[in-house]
Design an enzyme around this catalytic site. Sequence first.
Site, PDB file in Angstrom:
ATOM      1  N   PHE A  18       0.726  -1.203  -0.031  1.00 17.00           N
ATOM      2  CA  PHE A  18      -0.103   0.027  -0.006  1.00 17.00           C
ATOM      3  C   PHE A  18       0.850   1.337   0.114  1.00 17.00           C
ATOM      4  O   PHE A  18       0.401   2.205  -0.096  1.00 17.00           O
ATOM      5  CB  PHE A  18      -1.031   0.046   1.204  1.00 17.00           C
ATOM      6  CG  PHE A  18      -2.056  -1.321   1.288  1.00 17.00           C
ATOM      7  CD1 PHE A  18      -2.660  -1.506   0.069  1.00 17.00           C
ATOM      8  CD2 PHE A  18      -1.872  -1.906   2.393  1.00 17.00           C
ATOM      9  CE1 PHE A  18      -3.593  -2.481   0.156  1.00 17.00           C
ATOM     10  CE2 PHE A  18      -2.653  -3.191   2.292  1.00 17.00           C
ATOM     11  CZ  PHE A  18      -3.529  -3.464   1.186  1.00 17.00           C
ATOM     12  N   ASP A  19       2.006   1.179   0.213  1.00 16.42           N
ATOM     13  CA  ASP A  19       2.888   2.331   0.528  1.00 16.42           C
ATOM     14  C   ASP A  19       3.739   2.581  -0.711  1.00 16.42           C
ATOM     15  O   ASP A  19       4.456   1.690  -1.175  1.00 16.42           O
ATOM     16  CB  ASP A  19       3.888   1.888   1.667  1.00 16.42           C
ATOM     17  CG  ASP A  19       5.033   3.184   1.882  1.00 16.42           C
ATOM     18  OD1 ASP A  19       4.908   4.063   1.166  1.00 16.42           O
ATOM     19  OD2 ASP A  19       5.181   3.113   3.018  1.00 16.42           O
ATOM     20  N   THR A  20       3.531   3.871  -1.585  1.00 17.54           N
ATOM     21  CA  THR A  20       4.191   4.048  -2.747  1.00 17.54           C
ATOM     22  C   THR A  20       5.413   4.756  -2.594  1.00 17.54           C
ATOM     23  O   THR A  20       5.766   5.520  -3.530  1.00 17.54           O
ATOM     24  CB  THR A  20       3.326   4.783  -3.721  1.00 17.54           C
ATOM     25  OG1 THR A  20       2.698   5.937  -3.226  1.00 17.54           O
ATOM     26  CG2 THR A  20       2.126   3.594  -4.195  1.00 17.54           C
ATOM     27  N   SER A  21       5.829   5.178  -1.293  1.00 15.24           N
ATOM     28  CA  SER A  21       6.881   6.061  -0.947  1.00 15.24           C
ATOM     29  C   SER A  21       8.124   5.601  -1.678  1.00 15.24           C
ATOM     30  O   SER A  21       8.957   6.431  -1.886  1.00 15.24           O
ATOM     31  CB  SER A  21       7.112   6.390   0.447  1.00 15.24           C
ATOM     32  OG  SER A  21       7.549   5.128   0.980  1.00 15.24           O
ATOM     33  N   TRP A  22       8.393   4.225  -2.048  1.00 12.51           N
ATOM     34  CA  TRP A  22       9.294   3.754  -2.761  1.00 12.51           C
ATOM     35  C   TRP A  22       9.739   4.447  -3.942  1.00 12.51           C
ATOM     36  O   TRP A  22      10.803   4.408  -4.421  1.00 12.51           O
ATOM     37  CB  TRP A  22       9.364   2.365  -3.038  1.00 12.51           C
ATOM     38  CG  TRP A  22       8.314   1.954  -3.662  1.00 12.51           C
ATOM     39  CD1 TRP A  22       6.919   1.334  -3.058  1.00 12.51           C
ATOM     40  CD2 TRP A  22       8.064   1.546  -5.023  1.00 12.51           C
ATOM     41  NE1 TRP A  22       6.306   1.012  -4.051  1.00 12.51           N
ATOM     42  CE2 TRP A  22       6.875   1.195  -5.428  1.00 12.51           C
ATOM     43  CE3 TRP A  22       8.822   1.786  -6.193  1.00 12.51           C
ATOM     44  CZ2 TRP A  22       6.392   0.926  -6.635  1.00 12.51           C
ATOM     45  CZ3 TRP A  22       8.468   1.617  -7.367  1.00 12.51           C
ATOM     46  CH2 TRP A  22       7.437   1.336  -7.649  1.00 12.51           C
TER      47      TRP A  22
END
Length: 406
Positions: A329-333
């Site tokens: 769910f985390d697109t900060s990559w």
Amino acid sequence: MPLRAKVATSVSKTAAALSRAAGRGDGSVIGGWIGLKIDPDLLRNLAAGRAIALVSGTNGKTTTTRLAAAALGVLGPVATNSFGANMPTGHTSALAKAGSTPFAVLEVDEHYLARVIDETNPRVVALLNLSRDQLDRAKEVAMMAQMWRTALAGHPDISVVANADDPMVVWAARGSSHITWFSAGQRWTDDSWVCPESGDPIERANGDWWCTGCSLRRPQAQWRVEDDGVIDPRGDWHLVKLQLPGTVNLGNAATALAVAAEFGVRPIEALPRLSTVASIAGRYAQVDRDGRNIRLLLAKNPASWLEAFDMAEQAPTLLSINARDPDGFDTSWLYDVDFSPLHDRPVLITGERAFDLAVRLEVNGIPFRHVLSFDEVVRSVPPGRLEVIANYTAFQDIRAELDRVN
Ligand SMILES: [Zn+2]
């Protein structure tokens, strides 16, 4: 096999077939799940008597598994989980479906490697790489390396085939007594600047790396990529003709050859089989639509996006990002990826998290156009090559739009 295992195998195959018939994917997860409910030892029972190779790592494991299975095919029928169902349910289902093959090559999710080693008693374990992935749930890279190290320490008989270019992999593998090192290169180095043994900085130069505070350093690789071929442990160079693009796939081929060699297969026997692999569950597939040659590249995390940029030609490029459960769910990559290789080509973006991508590209100074449908994409680029780089569910969505290309 014990009677319970026979019944579980039969029910597992039937459930998978029903699921397929109902159009719910390839059925391997549900088939394996039901089989393991009936016989919790089913994977162990199905693995018994087979010579097995496991393939694990953050990136490249589906492709390498496919190539290694093709190479081992020299010796006879090979069971494999070719649809990327890489947890014990998928392994159970793959072995149940294959019947009594003498060999199996199984792709294994990094988190499950210890359990699958325990249950399948493999002859060979191939360790490809470790890097950040699915930030909302995956383990830190060093923790994963520690899990692998512990898993291998309990099984000294296993032949380990491991990537000399990844310090985390080397540290996880180097306690084993039978190791074959391969060099597949490592474009992404941002998860291995600190030595997992001593905590000192790791330095790199000219393809070599070493810890500045302890004895951990790059081992000599027995298998390595050179030009468009692979050098084997005897020093012989073999031309590798692949339908799959990129240097990263030459590295995957070198790994597959090293795995096959552990079973006695020579490169000269395996190479013609590697060249028959055209796409893997849609990865690298090419589809022609209205004069556009569309090529599909799957990239799920920073390391694989860097490899995808390397593979993509100088052509219009569609980027698509979702953030559903299988993607994380985390697109900060996205901020870990340097998008500057895309500077000199038309860039289109789509997917449920296209706006995350938009902000990221703006920060990187890359012009782009937001599109809402695949038809709009095709209309807005000239005839010729269109590269598509997408993360997991975005990739599946595009495949579905292109009629489930293989
Ligand atoms: Zn160190």
